[in-house]
Design an enzyme around this catalytic site. Structure first.
Site, PDB file in Angstrom:
ATOM      1  N   TYR A 181       0.936  -1.270  -0.031  1.00 17.11           N
ATOM      2  CA  TYR A 181       0.054   0.161  -0.104  1.00 17.11           C
ATOM      3  C   TYR A 181       0.765   1.288  -0.061  1.00 17.11           C
ATOM      4  O   TYR A 181       0.706   2.114  -0.793  1.00 17.11           O
ATOM      5  CB  TYR A 181      -0.938   0.039   1.156  1.00 17.11           C
ATOM      6  CG  TYR A 181      -1.569   1.246   1.657  1.00 17.11           C
ATOM      7  CD1 TYR A 181      -2.631   1.627   1.132  1.00 17.11           C
ATOM      8  CD2 TYR A 181      -1.131   1.996   2.939  1.00 17.11           C
ATOM      9  CE1 TYR A 181      -3.122   2.929   1.564  1.00 17.11           C
ATOM     10  CE2 TYR A 181      -1.672   3.017   3.320  1.00 17.11           C
ATOM     11  CZ  TYR A 181      -2.695   3.685   2.531  1.00 17.11           C
ATOM     12  OH  TYR A 181      -3.370   4.577   3.076  1.00 17.11           O
TER      13      TYR A 181
HETATM   14  N1  LIG Z   1      -6.825   5.141   7.723  1.00 16.39           N
HETATM   15  C1  LIG Z   1      -5.892   5.828   7.796  1.00 16.39           C
HETATM   16  O1  LIG Z   1      -5.444   5.982   8.891  1.00 16.39           O
HETATM   17  C2  LIG Z   1      -5.157   6.731   6.656  1.00 16.39           C
HETATM   18  C3  LIG Z   1      -4.064   7.501   7.115  1.00 16.39           C
HETATM   19  C4  LIG Z   1      -3.596   8.229   5.961  1.00 16.39           C
HETATM   20  C5  LIG Z   1      -4.274   8.320   4.758  1.00 16.39           C
HETATM   21  N2  LIG Z   1      -5.160   7.438   4.369  1.00 16.39           N
HETATM   22  C6  LIG Z   1      -5.883   7.609   3.062  1.00 16.39           C
HETATM   23  O2  LIG Z   1      -6.791   8.568   3.208  1.00 16.39           O
HETATM   24  C7  LIG Z   1      -7.797   8.323   2.329  1.00 16.39           C
HETATM   25  C8  LIG Z   1      -9.110   8.247   2.852  1.00 16.39           C
HETATM   26  O3  LIG Z   1      -9.111   7.306   3.837  1.00 16.39           O
HETATM   27  P1  LIG Z   1     -10.728   7.042   4.393  1.00 16.39           P
HETATM   28  O4  LIG Z   1     -10.461   6.245   5.713  1.00 16.39           O
HETATM   29  O5  LIG Z   1     -11.514   8.230   4.619  1.00 16.39           O
HETATM   30  O6  LIG Z   1     -11.070   5.998   3.506  1.00 16.39           O
HETATM   31  P2  LIG Z   1     -12.283   4.874   3.597  1.00 16.39           P
HETATM   32  O7  LIG Z   1     -13.233   5.175   4.517  1.00 16.39           O
HETATM   33  O8  LIG Z   1     -11.599   3.455   3.705  1.00 16.39           O
HETATM   34  O9  LIG Z   1     -12.966   5.002   2.075  1.00 16.39           O
HETATM   35  C9  LIG Z   1     -12.262   4.505   0.857  1.00 16.39           C
HETATM   36  C10 LIG Z   1     -13.106   5.170  -0.435  1.00 16.39           C
HETATM   37  O10 LIG Z   1     -12.720   4.668  -1.472  1.00 16.39           O
HETATM   38  C11 LIG Z   1     -13.768   4.026  -2.330  1.00 16.39           C
HETATM   39  N3  LIG Z   1     -13.259   3.401  -3.356  1.00 16.39           N
HETATM   40  C12 LIG Z   1     -12.542   2.084  -3.168  1.00 16.39           C
HETATM   41  N4  LIG Z   1     -12.254   1.343  -4.204  1.00 16.39           N
HETATM   42  C13 LIG Z   1     -12.842   2.326  -5.137  1.00 16.39           C
HETATM   43  C14 LIG Z   1     -13.039   2.031  -6.710  1.00 16.39           C
HETATM   44  N5  LIG Z   1     -12.327   1.048  -7.214  1.00 16.39           N
HETATM   45  N6  LIG Z   1     -13.495   2.941  -7.376  1.00 16.39           N
HETATM   46  C15 LIG Z   1     -14.011   4.314  -6.431  1.00 16.39           C
HETATM   47  N7  LIG Z   1     -13.846   4.282  -5.153  1.00 16.39           N
HETATM   48  C16 LIG Z   1     -13.431   3.203  -4.635  1.00 16.39           C
HETATM   49  C17 LIG Z   1     -14.556   3.522  -1.178  1.00 16.39           C
HETATM   50  O11 LIG Z   1     -15.937   3.212  -1.820  1.00 16.39           O
HETATM   51  P3  LIG Z   1     -16.820   2.224  -1.305  1.00 16.39           P
HETATM   52  O12 LIG Z   1     -17.892   2.714  -0.277  1.00 16.39           O
HETATM   53  O13 LIG Z   1     -17.474   1.705  -2.705  1.00 16.39           O
HETATM   54  O14 LIG Z   1     -16.068   0.970  -0.826  1.00 16.39           O
HETATM   55  C18 LIG Z   1     -14.472   4.592  -0.247  1.00 16.39           C
HETATM   56  O15 LIG Z   1     -15.465   5.608  -0.578  1.00 16.39           O
HETATM   57  C19 LIG Z   1      -7.287   7.071   1.549  1.00 16.39           C
HETATM   58  O16 LIG Z   1      -6.901   7.195   0.184  1.00 16.39           O
HETATM   59  C20 LIG Z   1      -6.379   6.194   2.541  1.00 16.39           C
HETATM   60  O17 LIG Z   1      -5.857   5.497   1.857  1.00 16.39           O
HETATM   61  C21 LIG Z   1      -5.795   6.728   5.373  1.00 16.39           C
END
Ligand SMILES: NC(=O)c1ccc[n+]([C@@H]2O[C@H](COP(=O)([O-])OP(=O)(O)OC[C@H]3O[C@@H](n4cnc5c(N)ncnc54)[C@H](OP(=O)(O)O)[C@@H]3O)[C@@H](O)[C@H]2O)c1
Length: 222
Positions: free
Chosen positions: A130
């Site tokens: 990732y």
């Molecule tokens: N978790 C952490 O602590 C952390 C830290 C730093 C950065 N991040 C990054 O920050 C961003 C936002 O995180 P978050 O926690 O808000 O994300 P999240 O809740 O996991 O949401 C992911 C989103 O991506 C969508 N998605 C997944 N596959 C897709 C596809 N093939 N086409 C279109 N949409 C798709 C999902 O849609 P569905 O509803 O259809 O699944 C959902 O809307 C992400 O990029 C993550 O990697 C995360």
């Protein structure tokens, strides 16, 4: 502003959508299942059904056309296997940028991740993949001639926002509330002169508006 959000059903995405709508901006969200569209539409957020991994670039361009800004905050989250991580986190942003070029849209915001991201606590294979994919996407975006911003939040938590952050070119990786990430993205979108920068944001003491203004006054962003 007219903003289209890839990842609108995610934790950050839905908060940005709601925040922009409350401030009078027009928001479209890309959802993967039609059932997700109706709940967005009840909140005044338009929806298109699409999938960044499988849709053709031309299809994505048709969704994007007519907007001022694209926000990419999607992530496969390790849920659908390594191929999905490549297709969404790695190749997704550049695919969307290719669609933006067709659609004639040039402001792009990417939610990415701190390179260190607590890797000292967790270094399993999926997480490392990732991280590699996220960095690959960043690299591709920095090579475009778009007005891009890459925002790297630290570890995301769901407690209510406090309206203050620590924002700049390099920060120590800690935690940040998704509400505060969303409000930082909105504040950055409302300052189009801040562009072509990689920024890191974590929990902190500076009011978000002041943190964004400080980027300008210190010359940290063009
Ligand atoms: N978790 C952490 O602590 C952390 C830290 C730093 C950065 N991040 C990054 O920050 C961003 C936002 O995180 P978050 O926690 O808000 O994300 P999240 O809740 O996991 O949401 C992911 C989103 O991506 C969508 N998605 C997944 N596959 C897709 C596809 N093939 N086409 C279109 N949409 C798709 C999902 O849609 P569905 O509803 O259809 O699944 C959902 O809307 C992400 O990029 C993550 O990697 C995360």
């Amino acid at each position: 502003m007219k903003v289209i959000i890839v990842g609108v059903t995610g934790g950050v995405g839905v908060r940005v959508a709601r925040g922009l709508t409350a401030r009078g901006h027009q928001v479209t969200g890309m959802v993967r299942r039609s059932g997700q569209a109706s709940s967005l539409e009840r909140e005044g957020i338009a929806a298109v059904v699409g999938d960044v991994a499988t849709d053709a670039v031309e299809t994505l361009a048709n969704f994007i056309r007519g907007h001022d800004i694209v926000l990419f905050t999607a992530g496969a989250g390790g849920r659908d296997g390594p191929e999905a991580t490549v297709a969404v986190d790695g190749d997704g942003p550049a695919k969307v940028v290719a669609a933006m070029k067709i659609a004639g849209v040039n402001r792009f915001y990417l939610v990415s991740v701190f390179p260190e991201a607590w890797r000292e606590r967790r270094m399993d294979e999926d997480f490392e993949q990732y991280m590699v994919e996220k960095k690959k996407a960043e690299t591709q975006i920095t090579l475009t001639d778009l007005d891009w911003i890459i925002l790297r939040p630290s570890a995301l938590i769901n407690e209510p926002g406090v309206g203050t952050v620590d924002l700049g070119l390099a920060k120590v990786h800690e935690e940040i509330r998704r509400d505060d990430v969303a409000d930082t993205l909105i504040a950055l979108m409302e300052r189009p002169e801040i562009r072509r920068s990689i920024l890191e944001v974590t929990g902190g003491e500076t009011p978000i508006a002041d943190a964004v203004t400080a980027l300008m006054s210190s010359g940290k962003a063009s």
